[in-house]
Design a protein around this motif. Structure first.
Motif, PDB file in Angstrom:
ATOM      1  N   LEU A  12     -13.391  -3.041   3.788  1.00  0.00           N
ATOM      2  CA  LEU A  12     -13.525  -1.665   4.277  1.00  0.00           C
ATOM      3  C   LEU A  12     -13.619  -1.631   5.797  1.00  0.00           C
ATOM      4  CD1 LEU A  12     -15.872  -0.020   1.648  1.00  0.00           C
ATOM      5  CD2 LEU A  12     -13.481   0.503   2.091  1.00  0.00           C
ATOM      6  N   CYS A  13     -14.389  -2.558   6.373  1.00  0.00           N
ATOM      7  CA  CYS A  13     -14.490  -2.628   7.836  1.00  0.00           C
ATOM      8  C   CYS A  13     -13.138  -2.981   8.456  1.00  0.00           C
ATOM      9  CB  CYS A  13     -15.535  -3.652   8.245  1.00  0.00           C
ATOM     10  SG  CYS A  13     -17.220  -3.143   7.911  1.00  0.00           S
ATOM     11  N   ILE A  17     -11.075  -0.634  11.081  1.00  0.00           N
ATOM     12  CA  ILE A  17     -10.578  -1.133  12.364  1.00  0.00           C
ATOM     13  C   ILE A  17      -9.077  -0.879  12.485  1.00  0.00           C
ATOM     14  CG2 ILE A  17     -10.152  -3.254  13.683  1.00  0.00           C
ATOM     15  CD1 ILE A  17     -12.883  -4.245  12.640  1.00  0.00           C
ATOM     16  N   GLY A  18      -8.344  -1.084  11.390  1.00  0.00           N
ATOM     17  CA  GLY A  18      -6.906  -0.819  11.395  1.00  0.00           C
ATOM     18  C   GLY A  18      -6.580   0.644  11.636  1.00  0.00           C
ATOM     19  N   VAL A  19      -7.355   1.537  11.032  1.00  0.00           N
ATOM     20  CA  VAL A  19      -7.132   2.979  11.222  1.00  0.00           C
ATOM     21  C   VAL A  19      -7.460   3.382  12.661  1.00  0.00           C
ATOM     22  CG1 VAL A  19      -7.950   5.259  10.546  1.00  0.00           C
ATOM     23  CG2 VAL A  19      -7.396   3.568   8.805  1.00  0.00           C
ATOM     24  N   ILE A  64      -1.137  -5.452   5.083  1.00  0.00           N
ATOM     25  CA  ILE A  64      -1.869  -6.481   4.343  1.00  0.00           C
ATOM     26  C   ILE A  64      -3.319  -6.067   4.141  1.00  0.00           C
ATOM     27  CG2 ILE A  64      -2.722  -8.855   4.481  1.00  0.00           C
ATOM     28  CD1 ILE A  64      -0.049  -9.559   5.840  1.00  0.00           C
ATOM     29  N   ALA A  65      -3.953  -5.516   5.175  1.00  0.00           N
ATOM     30  CA  ALA A  65      -5.343  -5.061   5.041  1.00  0.00           C
ATOM     31  C   ALA A  65      -5.442  -3.918   4.034  1.00  0.00           C
ATOM     32  CB  ALA A  65      -5.887  -4.617   6.398  1.00  0.00           C
ATOM     33  N   ASN A  66      -4.492  -3.004   4.050  1.00  0.00           N
ATOM     34  CA  ASN A  66      -4.502  -1.904   3.087  1.00  0.00           C
ATOM     35  C   ASN A  66      -4.251  -2.399   1.670  1.00  0.00           C
ATOM     36  OD1 ASN A  66      -2.929   0.407   5.385  1.00  0.00           O
ATOM     37  ND2 ASN A  66      -5.065  -0.075   5.116  1.00  0.00           N
ATOM     38  N   LEU A  67      -3.380  -3.365   1.503  1.00  0.00           N
ATOM     39  CA  LEU A  67      -3.107  -3.933   0.182  1.00  0.00           C
ATOM     40  C   LEU A  67      -4.338  -4.633  -0.374  1.00  0.00           C
ATOM     41  CD1 LEU A  67      -1.019  -4.586  -2.040  1.00  0.00           C
ATOM     42  CD2 LEU A  67      -0.546  -6.692  -0.783  1.00  0.00           C
ATOM     43  N   LEU A  68      -5.007  -5.421   0.450  1.00  0.00           N
ATOM     44  CA  LEU A  68      -6.227  -6.091   0.000  1.00  0.00           C
ATOM     45  C   LEU A  68      -7.312  -5.076  -0.338  1.00  0.00           C
ATOM     46  CD1 LEU A  68      -6.379  -9.117   2.437  1.00  0.00           C
ATOM     47  CD2 LEU A  68      -5.860  -9.162  -0.006  1.00  0.00           C
ATOM     48  N   GLY A  69      -7.414  -4.027   0.449  1.00  0.00           N
ATOM     49  CA  GLY A  69      -8.382  -2.974   0.155  1.00  0.00           C
ATOM     50  C   GLY A  69      -8.079  -2.285  -1.157  1.00  0.00           C
ATOM     51  N   CYS A  70      -6.809  -2.038  -1.419  1.00  0.00           N
ATOM     52  CA  CYS A  70      -6.408  -1.391  -2.674  1.00  0.00           C
ATOM     53  C   CYS A  70      -6.703  -2.281  -3.871  1.00  0.00           C
ATOM     54  CB  CYS A  70      -4.934  -1.040  -2.621  1.00  0.00           C
ATOM     55  SG  CYS A  70      -4.307  -0.280  -4.122  1.00  0.00           S
ATOM     56  N   PHE A  85      -3.147   3.150   1.221  1.00  0.00           N
ATOM     57  CA  PHE A  85      -1.815   2.975   1.787  1.00  0.00           C
ATOM     58  C   PHE A  85      -1.392   4.105   2.714  1.00  0.00           C
ATOM     59  CE2 PHE A  85      -1.442   0.273  -2.012  1.00  0.00           C
ATOM     60  CZ  PHE A  85      -1.127  -0.905  -1.357  1.00  0.00           C
ATOM     61  N   LEU A  86      -2.198   5.122   2.863  1.00  0.00           N
ATOM     62  CA  LEU A  86      -1.851   6.240   3.750  1.00  0.00           C
ATOM     63  C   LEU A  86      -1.696   5.797   5.212  1.00  0.00           C
ATOM     64  CD1 LEU A  86      -1.277   9.252   3.699  1.00  0.00           C
ATOM     65  CD2 LEU A  86      -3.694   9.644   4.096  1.00  0.00           C
ATOM     66  N   PRO A  87      -2.610   4.981   5.776  1.00  0.00           N
ATOM     67  CA  PRO A  87      -2.383   4.523   7.162  1.00  0.00           C
ATOM     68  C   PRO A  87      -1.108   3.693   7.309  1.00  0.00           C
ATOM     69  CG  PRO A  87      -4.652   4.134   6.531  1.00  0.00           C
ATOM     70  CD  PRO A  87      -3.939   4.563   5.296  1.00  0.00           C
ATOM     71  N   SER A  88      -0.809   2.882   6.303  1.00  0.00           N
ATOM     72  CA  SER A  88       0.423   2.087   6.371  1.00  0.00           C
ATOM     73  C   SER A  88       1.650   2.975   6.346  1.00  0.00           C
ATOM     74  CB  SER A  88       0.492   1.113   5.198  1.00  0.00           C
ATOM     75  OG  SER A  88      -0.517   0.151   5.304  1.00  0.00           O
ATOM     76  N   ALA A  89       1.636   4.001   5.531  1.00  0.00           N
ATOM     77  CA  ALA A  89       2.775   4.917   5.457  1.00  0.00           C
ATOM     78  C   ALA A  89       2.963   5.658   6.779  1.00  0.00           C
ATOM     79  CB  ALA A  89       2.580   5.907   4.310  1.00  0.00           C
ATOM     80  N   ILE A  90       1.867   6.086   7.386  1.00  0.00           N
ATOM     81  CA  ILE A  90       1.945   6.767   8.685  1.00  0.00           C
ATOM     82  C   ILE A  90       2.482   5.817   9.746  1.00  0.00           C
ATOM     83  CG2 ILE A  90       0.553   7.805  10.517  1.00  0.00           C
ATOM     84  CD1 ILE A  90      -1.252   8.923   8.266  1.00  0.00           C
ATOM     85  N   CYS A  91       1.991   4.587   9.737  1.00  0.00           N
ATOM     86  CA  CYS A  91       2.433   3.598  10.724  1.00  0.00           C
ATOM     87  C   CYS A  91       3.913   3.275  10.541  1.00  0.00           C
ATOM     88  CB  CYS A  91       1.584   2.337  10.608  1.00  0.00           C
ATOM     89  SG  CYS A  91       1.849   1.150  11.931  1.00  0.00           S
TER      90      CYS A  91
END
Length: 105
Positions: A12-13, A17-19, A64-70, A85-91
């Motif tokens: 989560l942290c 940080i990624g967001v 990768i961080a979003n996938l592990l979080g999911c 996966f929303l931040p990844s899609a935006i990125c």
């Protein structure tokens, strides 16, 4: 049990940080900031161009961080997992726009 909670908190942290990094670099890109912070550099670049390149480099670690979080963070409803996966899609959308505009310029 305790190890999985620590791992979940870590993921989560990492996602937070990624967001934060996504927001930090998306703002100059979306506002098209044309200021050149270091004009005497070997390769001077405008802020929006630097932000677009940084977002390009950071897309894979963010995904990768979003996938592990999911996969590993427990949520109450299964469809809420896909919000990771929303931040990844935006990125990915911003990076696609960056490269399309860079090619057509």
């Amino acid at each position: 049990m305790k190890d999985s909670k620590v791992f979940s908190k870590f993921l989560l942290c990492l996602n937070i940080i990624g967001v934060v990094c996504l927001v930090y670099f998306a703002i100059p890109y979306l506002t098209h900031n044309t200021q050149i912070p270091h004009p005497d550099a070997m390769l001077p670049a405008e802020r929006w161009d630097s932000a677009g390149m940084t977002l390009t480099v950071g897309t894979i670690p963010l995904f990768i961080a979003n996938l592990l979080g999911c996969l590993f963070v427990k949520v109450k409803r299964n469809w809420n997992r896909f919000l990771f996966f929303l931040p990844s899609a935006i990125c990915i959308a911003i990076v696609a726009h960056y490269w399309i505009t860079s090619i057509t310029m």
